[in-house]
Design an enzyme around this catalytic site. Structure first.
Site, PDB file in Angstrom:
ATOM      1  N   HIS A  17       0.860  -1.198   0.000  1.00  0.00           N
ATOM      2  CA  HIS A  17       0.000   0.000   0.000  1.00  0.00           C
ATOM      3  C   HIS A  17       0.888   1.237   0.000  1.00  0.00           C
ATOM      4  O   HIS A  17       1.297   1.737   1.047  1.00  0.00           O
ATOM      5  CB  HIS A  17      -0.910  -0.039   1.244  1.00  0.00           C
ATOM      6  N   HIS A  19       1.145   4.835  -2.556  1.00  0.00           N
ATOM      7  CA  HIS A  19       0.722   5.604  -3.733  1.00  0.00           C
ATOM      8  C   HIS A  19       1.978   6.247  -4.305  1.00  0.00           C
ATOM      9  O   HIS A  19       2.630   7.033  -3.603  1.00  0.00           O
ATOM     10  CB  HIS A  19      -0.289   6.692  -3.334  1.00  0.00           C
ATOM     11  N   HIS A 197      -9.593   0.940  -0.978  1.00  0.00           N
ATOM     12  CA  HIS A 197      -9.508   1.613   0.312  1.00  0.00           C
ATOM     13  C   HIS A 197     -10.901   1.528   0.954  1.00  0.00           C
ATOM     14  O   HIS A 197     -11.901   1.863   0.298  1.00  0.00           O
ATOM     15  CB  HIS A 197      -9.152   3.086   0.130  1.00  0.00           C
ATOM     16  N   GLU A 200     -11.107   3.492   6.216  1.00  0.00           N
ATOM     17  CA  GLU A 200     -10.099   4.449   6.689  1.00  0.00           C
ATOM     18  C   GLU A 200     -10.870   5.536   7.446  1.00  0.00           C
ATOM     19  O   GLU A 200     -10.683   5.730   8.636  1.00  0.00           O
ATOM     20  CB  GLU A 200      -9.320   5.028   5.495  1.00  0.00           C
ATOM     21  N   ASP A 278       1.787   4.109   2.683  1.00  0.00           N
ATOM     22  CA  ASP A 278       0.720   4.926   2.094  1.00  0.00           C
ATOM     23  C   ASP A 278       1.277   6.069   1.240  1.00  0.00           C
ATOM     24  O   ASP A 278       1.394   5.921   0.020  1.00  0.00           O
ATOM     25  CB  ASP A 278      -0.229   5.445   3.181  1.00  0.00           C
ATOM     26  N   ASP A 279       1.594   7.197   1.863  1.00  0.00           N
ATOM     27  CA  ASP A 279       2.137   8.358   1.141  1.00  0.00           C
ATOM     28  C   ASP A 279       3.342   8.865   1.928  1.00  0.00           C
ATOM     29  O   ASP A 279       3.253   9.879   2.635  1.00  0.00           O
ATOM     30  CB  ASP A 279       1.065   9.449   1.035  1.00  0.00           C
TER      31      ASP A 279
END
Ligand code: HPA
Ligand code: ZN
Length: 338
Positions: A17, A19, A197, A200, A278-279
Site C-alpha cells: 500500500h 501511492h 480503500h 479508513e 501509504d504516502d
C-alpha cells in the site's frame, strides 16, 4: 532505534500500500517544477513540509493533488518511481505493489501512456539494480464518476498485461464501493485483481461492500472494520489481507496516537494485517519508519513483527513459487537473528 525496531528493519518484506504520487519528496517536487517550468505555491522545501499538517483525509488530498502537478514527462514518472524503489530497497522491501492515480494526470492533459511508460521504466530499474520486483495497481478516484472510471479502464486496455489490479482511492465518505460495482466487474473480466480503500474514514459497511460488491482480494486500511465483530470474524476466516498504514493513520487523525493504533488488536483477532507507508513523503516515513513507530510502542512481540512481514508476502499478487521463495528468505533472516 530499539532492538525490536532494528529487528523489524532487517526483515525482508513486501509493501502493498503505497501511492507512487505520495512518494514525491519536496526536493524532487522542486527539481521537477524547475525542469518543467511549473510554478508551485511554495517558496522552499521547508515551506512545503510545514504545509503538511492535516486533520483529515481531504486536507491531505487537496495538497497531494496539487503536488502531483509537477509530474509532466515520462522521465518525471520514471525518476519518481526510481526514488521510491531506492528508498524501499534500503528498507529491505523485496516486492512492492504500487498504486497510481491515472486520472490525476490524464485530467491535466498528461497521456496515460506517458505515465505507464515512466513507471514501467522505474520498475525495470528497481528489478535490475535491487532485485526488487513490483506490480502496478491502477486506482480509480472515487470522488469522480463511474463514467470517468470506465474511460480510465479503457485507456489502460493496451497495457493490461502490465497491470496487476485495480484499486479505489481518494475521498471515501460519500463515495461508497457500490458506485464502482460495474467498473470493478469489467476489470475482473479483464483478469485484473481488485483492492479498495475501505474503513479508513468510512464505516464498516464500506468494508463489507468492498468484499461483497467489488469482490476485492484485499482491503486497504480497514481500521473501522474493528467496529463490527461479525465482520472481523469474517475477515479472519477468509484471510483477507489488510494493508494498514500506521503513520498515515496518525497524520490523518484516524488514530490519536501511535500507542492507540489498532494493529495489535488486529493481529490478536487473527486478521492478516500488513504494515505499509501509504504516502511516505507526506506522512513522515517509509515502511521501516512505520514498523519502528509500531515496534517502539511495545505492543508487539518479535513474533508479531515476523507475522506482519510474512503477511505482506502472503497477501501479494505473486505466484506461489515466488511467495515460497520470499518466505524462505524471511526464515533465513530470522535464523540469523536468534
Ligand atoms: N486514502 C485515500 N486516498 C488516497 C490516500 C489515502 O490514504 N492516499 C492517496 N490517495
Ligand atoms: Zn492509501
Amino acid at each position: 532505534m530499539t532492538d525490536l525496531a532494528t529487528f523489524a528493519a532487517g526483515l525482508p518484506k513486501a509493501e502493498l500500500h503505497v501511492h507512487i504520487e505520495g512518494t514525491l519528496e519536496p526536493e524532487l517536487m522542486f527539481e521537477l517544477a524547475r525542469r518543467n517550468g511549473v510554478t508551485i505555491p511554495f517558496a522552499s522545501v521547508d515551506e512545503v513540509r510545514a504545509a503538511y499538517s492535516f486533520t483529515r483525509l481531504q486536507d491531505f488530498l487537496d495538497i497531494y493533488y496539487r503536488g502531483a502537478d509537477v509530474l509532466r514527462t515520462e522521465a518525471d514518472f520514471r525518476d519518481l518511481a526510481i526514488a521510491y524503489f531506492d528508498r524501499a530497497a534500503a528498507d529491505n522491501v523485496r516486492h512492492a505493489e504500487i498504486f497510481f492515480d491515472p486520472q490525476t494526470h490524464t485530467d491535466r492533459g498528461i497521456p496515460f501512456d506517458t505515465v505507464m511508460a515512466g513507471l514501467l521504466a522505474g520498475m525495470a530499474d528497481a528489478e535490475a539494480r535491487h532485485g526488487l520486483s513490483s506490480r502496478l495497481i491502477l486506482c480509480f478516484l472515487r470522488h469522480l464518476d463511474e463514467e470517468a472510471a470506465f474511460a480510465t479502464l479503457k485507456a489502460a486496455e493496451p497495457w493490461i498485461d502490465r497491470i496487476a489490479a485495480v484499486g479505489l482511492d481518494s475521498s471515501e465518505v460519500g463515495n461508497p464501493p457500490a458506485k464502482f460495482e460495474r467498473v470493478f466487474g469489467a476489470a475482473a473480466l479483464l483478469g485484473l485483481g481488485r483492492v479498495a480503500h475501505a474503513g479508513e474514514e468510512g464505516p464498516p459497511e464500506y468494508v463489507r461492500d468492498a468484499l461483497d460488491v467489488l469482490l476485492v482480494d484485499r482491503i486497504d486500511h480497514g481500521n473501522r472494520a474493528l467496529e463490527d465483530p461479525v465482520l472481523v470474524t469474517r475477515l479472519a476466516r477468509e484471510a483477507i489481507t489488510l494493508t494498514v498504514c500506521p503513520l498515515s493513520n496518525l497524520k490523518l487523525c484516524v488514530v490519536d496516537s501511535v500507542d492507540a493504533h489498532p494493529i495489535a488488536r488486529m493481529l490478536r483477532a487473527g486478521l492478516r494485517a500488513t504494515i505499509n507507508s501509504d504516502d511516505p513523503a507526506y506522512f513522515g516515513g517509509y515502511v521501516n519508519d512505520n514498523f519502528a513507530a509500531i515496534a517502539d510502542t511495545g505492543m508487539l512481540s518479535r513474533a508479531d513483527l515476523i507475522t506482519l512481514a510474512r503477511n505482506s508476502f502472503l497477501g501479494a499478487f505473486l505466484d506461489d513459487e515466488a511467495i515460497t521463495g520470499h518466505l524462505a528468505a524471511l526464515d533465513s533472516y530470522v535464523d540469523t537473528q536468534r
